[in-house]
Design a protein around this motif. Structure first.
Motif, PDB file in Angstrom:
ATOM      1  N   LYS A  76      78.955  66.866  85.969  1.00  9.59           N
ATOM      2  CA  LYS A  76      79.140  67.832  84.876  1.00  9.59           C
ATOM      3  C   LYS A  76      79.163  69.272  85.374  1.00  9.59           C
ATOM      4  O   LYS A  76      78.770  70.196  84.668  1.00  9.59           O
ATOM      5  N   GLY A  77      79.622  69.452  86.602  1.00 13.42           N
ATOM      6  CA  GLY A  77      79.721  70.794  87.162  1.00 13.42           C
ATOM      7  C   GLY A  77      78.432  71.307  87.770  1.00 13.42           C
ATOM      8  O   GLY A  77      78.377  72.463  88.201  1.00 13.42           O
ATOM      9  N   ASP A  78      77.381  70.478  87.827  1.00 12.57           N
ATOM     10  CA  ASP A  78      76.132  70.918  88.456  1.00 12.57           C
ATOM     11  C   ASP A  78      76.337  71.219  89.929  1.00 12.57           C
ATOM     12  O   ASP A  78      75.578  71.975  90.532  1.00 12.57           O
ATOM     13  N   VAL A  79      77.353  70.606  90.517  1.00 14.05           N
ATOM     14  CA  VAL A  79      77.811  71.005  91.847  1.00 14.05           C
ATOM     15  C   VAL A  79      79.291  71.332  91.725  1.00 14.05           C
ATOM     16  O   VAL A  79      80.095  70.465  91.383  1.00 14.05           O
ATOM     17  N   THR A  80      79.621  72.580  91.976  1.00 17.10           N
ATOM     18  CA  THR A  80      81.006  73.032  91.826  1.00 17.10           C
ATOM     19  C   THR A  80      81.399  73.905  93.009  1.00 17.10           C
ATOM     20  O   THR A  80      80.641  74.784  93.418  1.00 17.10           O
ATOM     21  N   ASN A  81      82.568  73.658  93.531  1.00 19.29           N
ATOM     22  CA  ASN A  81      83.157  74.510  94.559  1.00 19.29           C
ATOM     23  C   ASN A  81      84.433  75.102  93.978  1.00 19.29           C
ATOM     24  O   ASN A  81      85.295  74.365  93.490  1.00 19.29           O
ATOM     25  N   LEU A  82      84.549  76.415  94.007  1.00 23.57           N
ATOM     26  CA  LEU A  82      85.657  77.079  93.324  1.00 23.57           C
ATOM     27  C   LEU A  82      86.210  78.215  94.179  1.00 23.57           C
ATOM     28  O   LEU A  82      85.447  79.028  94.711  1.00 23.57           O
ATOM     29  N   THR A  83      87.523  78.234  94.313  1.00 21.35           N
ATOM     30  CA  THR A  83      88.213  79.373  94.924  1.00 21.35           C
ATOM     31  C   THR A  83      89.126  79.974  93.868  1.00 21.35           C
ATOM     32  O   THR A  83      89.962  79.276  93.283  1.00 21.35           O
ATOM     33  N   TRP A  98      80.136  78.574  95.164  1.00 23.35           N
ATOM     34  CA  TRP A  98      79.461  77.282  95.068  1.00 23.35           C
ATOM     35  C   TRP A  98      78.390  77.404  94.003  1.00 23.35           C
ATOM     36  O   TRP A  98      77.642  78.384  93.980  1.00 23.35           O
ATOM     37  N   LEU A  99      78.322  76.435  93.111  1.00 22.12           N
ATOM     38  CA  LEU A  99      77.298  76.433  92.066  1.00 22.12           C
ATOM     39  C   LEU A  99      76.472  75.161  92.166  1.00 22.12           C
ATOM     40  O   LEU A  99      77.003  74.077  92.411  1.00 22.12           O
ATOM     41  N   THR A 100      75.161  75.296  91.966  1.00 21.01           N
ATOM     42  CA  THR A 100      74.282  74.146  91.822  1.00 21.01           C
ATOM     43  C   THR A 100      73.503  74.337  90.525  1.00 21.01           C
ATOM     44  O   THR A 100      73.789  75.256  89.751  1.00 21.01           O
ATOM     45  N   LYS A 101      72.518  73.499  90.281  1.00 20.33           N
ATOM     46  CA  LYS A 101      71.727  73.639  89.063  1.00 20.33           C
ATOM     47  C   LYS A 101      70.960  74.962  89.016  1.00 20.33           C
ATOM     48  O   LYS A 101      70.701  75.490  87.942  1.00 20.33           O
ATOM     49  N   PHE A 134      84.082  70.849  83.291  1.00 17.94           N
ATOM     50  CA  PHE A 134      83.828  69.623  84.050  1.00 17.94           C
ATOM     51  C   PHE A 134      82.862  68.688  83.325  1.00 17.94           C
ATOM     52  O   PHE A 134      82.416  67.692  83.884  1.00 17.94           O
ATOM     53  N   ASP A 135      82.552  69.003  82.091  1.00 18.58           N
ATOM     54  CA  ASP A 135      81.622  68.198  81.296  1.00 18.58           C
ATOM     55  C   ASP A 135      82.428  67.297  80.351  1.00 18.58           C
ATOM     56  O   ASP A 135      83.214  67.795  79.546  1.00 18.58           O
ATOM     57  N   PRO A 136      82.245  65.971  80.436  1.00 25.81           N
ATOM     58  CA  PRO A 136      82.993  65.064  79.544  1.00 25.81           C
ATOM     59  C   PRO A 136      82.831  65.406  78.067  1.00 25.81           C
ATOM     60  O   PRO A 136      83.754  65.180  77.274  1.00 25.81           O
ATOM     61  N   ALA A 137      81.673  65.974  77.687  1.00 26.55           N
ATOM     62  CA  ALA A 137      81.447  66.329  76.281  1.00 26.55           C
ATOM     63  C   ALA A 137      82.442  67.378  75.797  1.00 26.55           C
ATOM     64  O   ALA A 137      82.784  67.418  74.610  1.00 26.55           O
ATOM     65  N   THR A 138      82.922  68.225  76.695  1.00 23.21           N
ATOM     66  CA  THR A 138      83.889  69.259  76.339  1.00 23.21           C
ATOM     67  C   THR A 138      85.197  68.646  75.851  1.00 23.21           C
ATOM     68  O   THR A 138      85.934  69.251  75.062  1.00 23.21           O
ATOM     69  N   PHE A 139      85.484  67.419  76.287  1.00 23.78           N
ATOM     70  CA  PHE A 139      86.755  66.784  75.982  1.00 23.78           C
ATOM     71  C   PHE A 139      86.690  65.858  74.768  1.00 23.78           C
ATOM     72  O   PHE A 139      87.684  65.204  74.445  1.00 23.78           O
ATOM     73  N   LYS A 140      85.556  65.819  74.099  1.00 27.42           N
ATOM     74  CA  LYS A 140      85.422  64.921  72.952  1.00 27.42           C
ATOM     75  C   LYS A 140      86.447  65.254  71.869  1.00 27.42           C
ATOM     76  O   LYS A 140      87.182  64.374  71.393  1.00 27.42           O
ATOM     77  N   SER A 247      82.010  61.927  95.171  1.00 28.84           N
ATOM     78  CA  SER A 247      80.618  61.687  94.761  1.00 28.84           C
ATOM     79  C   SER A 247      79.608  62.283  95.737  1.00 28.84           C
ATOM     80  O   SER A 247      78.438  62.475  95.393  1.00 28.84           O
ATOM     81  N   ASP A 248      80.035  62.600  96.975  1.00 28.25           N
ATOM     82  CA  ASP A 248      79.117  63.160  97.971  1.00 28.25           C
ATOM     83  C   ASP A 248      79.208  64.681  98.062  1.00 28.25           C
ATOM     84  O   ASP A 248      78.695  65.290  99.017  1.00 28.25           O
ATOM     85  N   LEU A 249      79.825  65.315  97.088  1.00 24.35           N
ATOM     86  CA  LEU A 249      79.998  66.771  97.109  1.00 24.35           C
ATOM     87  C   LEU A 249      78.650  67.495  97.150  1.00 24.35           C
ATOM     88  O   LEU A 249      77.745  67.186  96.371  1.00 24.35           O
ATOM     89  N   ALA A 250      78.502  68.456  98.064  1.00 25.03           N
ATOM     90  CA  ALA A 250      77.270  69.237  98.186  1.00 25.03           C
ATOM     91  C   ALA A 250      77.585  70.556  98.890  1.00 25.03           C
ATOM     92  O   ALA A 250      78.571  70.657  99.635  1.00 25.03           O
TER      93      ALA A 250
END
Length: 277
Positions: A76-83, A98-101, A134-140, A247-250
């Motif tokens: 849900k975007g708790d780990v995000t890499n953005l350019t 880079w974003l984390t919690k 990146f949150d599935p709830a956003t797409f409801k 799934s191993d994004l960090a």
């Protein structure tokens, strides 16, 4: 009497032929209808969207401006890499994030190659504005409006769920994604929100590619042309792909280790100001 018997015999043969023909016709295998758009979209959407890659672009010739963002996301975007790159009048500026919690790592051009570490709750930065896409709830609401208008086709072994045209409900549902695209990462401008909500849609295309066996979404594409402010034409493109492959994004270890704390920079600046007095 013989004529009557012949007529009845002929009638019996005709009836037998018709019955046989109908039987053969009914015995032909029926083509299975394609599943509904709603069933395909909702089958495994949350698990499909657990992580992935995205690209986005927004262009306006009238404003002589274009932006592009690309990166990876997980949980849900708790780990995000953005350019992110913004080009105005042929002058471009790029930032990496880079974003984390809890933390935000920034690499700006003025940082001269140094990553800066700050709290995700830093002033003037809205982490939700980055993470919500990146949150599935956003797409409801998006998926609900999309399913009501989409068509389903089998192509190259996959289900293609798509819509191409103008639809107010679907456009309104997609608005939050467009608003975020028009803002710089982590910023919220109410004028931008009002501009998008009052924009005139020219065309909207939404396409989901879904695996027929696993029912997992493999990619999602959004494309729109719209006019905002009565005179500014925009072209917006957003694609999610490589779903389930990150799934191993960090945050890389070297960035975590070498990043300079924003708090330390602030303290150093305050000390320098005091020494100058």
């Amino acid at each position: 009497m013989k004529k009557k018997f012949s007529f009845l015999l002929l009638l019996g043969i005709v009836l037998i032929s018709l019955t046989t023909a109908c039987s053969k016709k009914n015995s032909k295998p029926k083509n299975n209808p394609e599943p509904s758009a709603s069933s395909l979209i909702n089958a495994n959407f949350k698990t499909s969207f657990a992580n992935g890659h995205f690209t986005q672009s927004l262009n306006s010739d009238e404003m002589n401006q274009k932006s592009k963002s690309e990166g990876l996301f997980k949980d849900k975007g708790d780990v995000t890499n953005l350019t992110y790159t913004l080009t105005q009048k042929k002058k471009s500026q790029t930032e990496q994030m880079w974003l984390t919690k809890k933390d935000m790592y920034l690499l700006l051009e003025q940082n001269k190659g140094h990553w800066i570490k700050n709290s995700i709750n830093a002033d003037t930065f809205d982490s939700d504005q980055v993470k919500e896409r990146f949150d599935p709830a956003t797409f409801k609401s998006i998926n609900k409006a999309f399913a009501n208008k989409a068509t389903v086709q089998k192509k190259n072994g996959n289900y293609v769920v798509s819509f191409d045209g103008t639809d107010t409900k679907l456009w309104n549902a997609v608005n939050p994604l467009v608003i975020d695209a028009m803002n710089t990462p982590g910023s919220q401008n109410m004028q931008v929100a009002r501009l998008v909500k009052s924009a005139q849609l020219q065309n909207l295309n939404v396409t989901y590619l879904i695996d027929p066996t696993t029912k997992k979404v493999e990619s999602m594409t959004f494309k729109a042309r719209y006019t905002a402010g009565g005179k500014y034409n925009f072209t917006w493109n957003l694609t999610y792909d490589q779903l389930g492959q990150h799934s191993d994004l960090a945050v890389p270890d070297n960035i975590q280790k070498d990043a300079i704390s924003a708090e330390d920079i602030k303290k150093a600046q305050e000390e320098q100001q005091q020494n100058q007095k």
